[in-house]
Motif scaffolding. Structure first.
Motif, PDB file in Angstrom:
ATOM      1  N   PRO A 275       5.333  -2.860   8.199  1.00  0.00           N
ATOM      2  CA  PRO A 275       4.255  -3.809   7.662  1.00  0.00           C
ATOM      3  C   PRO A 275       4.841  -5.132   7.868  1.00  0.00           C
ATOM      4  CG  PRO A 275       4.305  -1.628   6.363  1.00  0.00           C
ATOM      5  CD  PRO A 275       5.492  -1.777   7.078  1.00  0.00           C
ATOM      6  N   SER A 277       3.509  -7.785   6.245  1.00  0.00           N
ATOM      7  CA  SER A 277       3.148  -8.525   5.028  1.00  0.00           C
ATOM      8  C   SER A 277       3.127  -7.440   3.826  1.00  0.00           C
ATOM      9  CB  SER A 277       1.734  -9.290   5.215  1.00  0.00           C
ATOM     10  OG  SER A 277       0.875  -8.503   5.481  1.00  0.00           O
ATOM     11  N   GLY A 278       3.064  -8.062   2.784  1.00  0.00           N
ATOM     12  CA  GLY A 278       2.900  -7.204   1.306  1.00  0.00           C
ATOM     13  C   GLY A 278       4.115  -6.198   1.277  1.00  0.00           C
ATOM     14  N   ASP A 279       3.823  -4.984   1.121  1.00  0.00           N
ATOM     15  CA  ASP A 279       4.875  -4.306   1.044  1.00  0.00           C
ATOM     16  C   ASP A 279       5.528  -3.647   2.300  1.00  0.00           C
ATOM     17  OD1 ASP A 279       6.724  -2.080   0.500  1.00  0.00           O
ATOM     18  OD2 ASP A 279       5.272  -0.692  -0.339  1.00  0.00           O
ATOM     19  N   ARG A 280       6.681  -4.249   2.545  1.00  0.00           N
ATOM     20  CA  ARG A 280       7.114  -4.181   3.776  1.00  0.00           C
ATOM     21  C   ARG A 280       8.215  -2.932   4.193  1.00  0.00           C
ATOM     22  NH1 ARG A 280       8.092  -9.832   6.803  1.00  0.00           N
ATOM     23  NH2 ARG A 280       9.242  -8.666   8.181  1.00  0.00           N
ATOM     24  N   THR A 281       7.650  -1.750   3.425  1.00  0.00           N
ATOM     25  CA  THR A 281       8.319  -0.610   3.497  1.00  0.00           C
ATOM     26  C   THR A 281       8.037   0.125   4.802  1.00  0.00           C
ATOM     27  OG1 THR A 281       8.429  -0.461   0.844  1.00  0.00           O
ATOM     28  CG2 THR A 281       8.772   1.605   2.496  1.00  0.00           C
ATOM     29  N   HIS A 283       7.381   3.122   7.523  1.00  0.00           N
ATOM     30  CA  HIS A 283       6.934   4.592   7.190  1.00  0.00           C
ATOM     31  C   HIS A 283       6.533   5.030   8.558  1.00  0.00           C
ATOM     32  CE1 HIS A 283       3.041   2.091   7.017  1.00  0.00           C
ATOM     33  NE2 HIS A 283       2.530   3.050   7.757  1.00  0.00           N
TER      34      HIS A 283
END
Length: 423
Positions: A275, A277-281, A283
């Motif tokens: 991702p 933006s935001g939570d760039r974890t 997956h």
């Protein structure tokens, strides 16, 4: 493993046993392509981590009739080799002054037997290729720019507006691959990246204003992913760093929210999304014990096409994104390098015989359907990444194509040791 990588090694190639069946010769290079700096022919031993340098040269090596045969500065030479000391003696003697040599892979076209027979091919050799526009029938519509040494297929990638393309090109003097920006109308190209380490596998952001690409680790064989403005202005931005594994970008989602990329760890390849933006974890999109490779978002962002060897050979699959959802097999008899047509109504891929195939596809609700697959044209494999990209309307393809060569005949030499100096 029969050899152990040193801190600067990038490839070990062309092993050949010595007569004792325990020791063997092999080439060590410190570059992704070409000789690079301080290439070495080394001798190792089965069951041992130790090795020693025999001679500093970028070539395959063969032991025959008491001599080490290898290519130096375009000539096939023979140098006495002491099997007890595992070392060369005296000076090399030229056998063939113009043996054919693949400079990119540091391999001379020669072989020798223990009974005094030598075979080789003479003549200058380059592995140059060119970018060409090819239509669906295989007609060459035109060549884009000058020939070049494209890195692992070149990964040609057409910009969203269709005016430019990126490709990875190797400089054989340094062995380093860089990304070049190519004007598709004029064929002129400009270096987009510079500095140490290989750079390749560039993908465009949907608005065409940024690129993401791979950069090799300093002194290592893995890759990180960085981003940079497509204008070349400004500094690079680290997107994904991995000191142990290797990451290569596959493409941005059409809305620009995600970067699809390939993660390699412990010899296993999986597909992930980052991702932006935001939570760039990150997956996983496709992460199984099989190899998942070369993914691409569909133009509407609802699917990811990719290749996997879960069946025992590579096939092309389509999976719903972001999931969970369905997954469908597209190719039926092997497939690789999937690319979407701009409107998402066709999926292209290469069959095992290097023929480009076109699969009509459509989605209805949660169902994805594949129509009758049609063969288009053949184009030889150029590496382990994309060798092509498709124009938005699917009427033509930008393909990394090998250039025609005039091949010299094979030369056979008998009793080749007769003319060598006697000790």
């Amino acid at each position: 493993p029969a050899t152990v990588y040193g801190p600067k090694d990038t490839t070990h190639r062309y092993p050949r046993f010595l007569p004792d069946g325990k020791h063997f010769l092999y080439l060590v290079r410190h570059s992704g392509a070409g000789p690079g700096e301080e290439p070495e022919i080394r001798v190792g031993a089965i069951g041992s981590k130790d090795s020693k340098v025999v001679v500093n040269v970028a070539s395959n090596a063969v032991y025959a009739s008491g001599h080490l045969l290898y290519v130096r500065e375009g000539a096939l030479v023979a140098q006495r080799f002491d099997l007890g000391a595992l070392a060369v003696r005296g000076e090399p003697v030229t056998l063939v002054p113009d043996v054919r040599m693949d400079e990119r892979f540091s391999r001379g076209v020669f072989a020798a037997s223990d009974n005094g027979v030598l075979v080789c091919q003479t003549g200058k050799h380059t592995t140059q290729s060119a970018l060409r526009w090819i239509d669906r029938k295989g007609t060459i519509l035109g060549t884009v720019g000058e020939p070049a040494q494209f890195f692992n297929g070149g990964d040609p990638n057409i910009s969203p507006d269709g005016a430019r393309a990126t490709a990875a090109i190797v400089d054989l003097r340094t062995g380093i691959s860089d990304i070049w920006m190519i004007d598709l109308a004029s064929g002129t190209r400009n270096r987009f990246t510079a500095g140490p380490g290989d750079k390749y596998c560039a993908v465009w952001a949907p608005d065409g204003r940024r690129l993401a690409f791979s950069v090799s680790h300093p002194g290592g064989s893995g890759y990180d992913i960085v981003g940079k403005a497509s204008s070349g202005a400004g500094a690079e931005e680290m997107l994904i760093a991995d000191a142990v594994g290797s990451e290569n970008p596959c493409g941005f989602s059409p809305d620009g929210r995600f970067l699809l990329y390939q993660r390699r760890t412990a010899g296993r390849d999986d597909l992930y999304v980052l991702p932006l933006s935001g939570d760039r974890t990150p997956h996983p999109v496709a992460a199984t014990p099989a190899l998942e490779w070369l993914g691409e978002f569909s133009p509407d962002g609802r699917y990811v096409a990719y290749m996997s060897d879960e069946s025992g050979r590579f096939e092309v699959y389509v999976a719903a994104f972001p999931g969970p959802g369905g997954r469908w097999q597209v190719s039926q008899n092997g497939g690789a390098e999937p690319r979407w047509r701009g409107d998402g109504k066709e999926l292209f891929f290469f069959a095992p015989d290097n023929r480009l195939m076109a699969a009509p596809v459509k989605s209805e609700g949660e169902n994805f359907q594949v129509g009758a697959i049609q063969p288009l044209f053949q184009a030889r494999s150029m590496g382990f990444d994309f060798r092509y990209d498709a124009a938005k309307d699917g009427s033509r393809f930008l393909v990394t194509s090998g250039l025609p060569e005039e091949l010299s005949p094979i030369t056979i030499v008998t009793n080749w040791t007769a003319e060598l100096p006697k000790e």
